[in-house]
Enzyme design. Sequence first.
Site: not given
Length: 318
Positions: A41, A307
């Site tokens: 993303h 992440y």
Amino acid sequence: MKDSGSPGGIPAAAGGSGLTSQAVDAIEDLSGVHPGYRRAHAKGICCRAVFRPNGLAVPFTTAAHLQEQEVEAVVRFSGSSTDPALADLLSPAKGMAVQFSLPDGSITNLVGVTLPVFFARTPESFVDIVRFVHRARAGNLGPLELIKEISAHFTESKSSFLALKKLQPPASYAESRYYCIHTYFLVDAEGNKRPVKFEWTPVTGVRALSLEDASQQPDHYLEDELALRLQDESPVFQLAVIFGEEDDPTDDPTHAWPDERRRIEIGNLHLTEIIDEPDGLLMDPAVVPAGIALSEDPILHFRHSAYGESFRRRREEH
């Protein structure tokens, strides 16, 4: 904006575990390293927003942002690609990540995508699938051939890729439905836990473009459209909570629950303006407040460390 990279507000990990590093390495192999960008993303746009809960979640959770007090939020819309320069049309799945600012100064996140299920059930299969994609792309497989090959080798991915094949190009980030694919537990004042999934739906409805119309759009048409839309209106998303039943899996993001499950709308998110991405913004879906608990979903837990590792790498590149 307070930056938090783990459950309970613990800072992001200073280094990745073996499997975590392998996962981020595998993602980087897909389109190379783009310094300063997220590993997935990569291309995105941020908005300021206000979330206004309607109180219907109060019997089920003590979570501060789901009571009756409005809270500020940051929303990041994105394409799913690892390449920040890829045209919007060429990145089929889109993302909507929301970071709520809670009254006590902490944060919590909800991460949604335009697909109802994920393509991997475990961190190990995630790494295997991403590596397989890299090898298959090196063999010059087209998109449809690639989907067929992945589905044949990894049966857990079948539902996700069938949904991907059905996706039409969105007319707007603000007119897309976003599924928060992981299961959480709502925890009420007595400590009772109920399995739930969350979903964002635009109040104006979902709208898609034909392939012909989408092919005529500029590379960044979704960001351009959102900026123009916000000059005239404040797009609104409804947040729904879907309640799981006894036989619904809570540990498998590749498996959708039946459509007839109980669903209630618990609040509206109002987008107000485009903003520069806040420094240190990390949309870790494992960061939850009191009143919400993580399920045993291994991908949900793994996303915390992945992440954190991606965040560490892009911070070091600045």
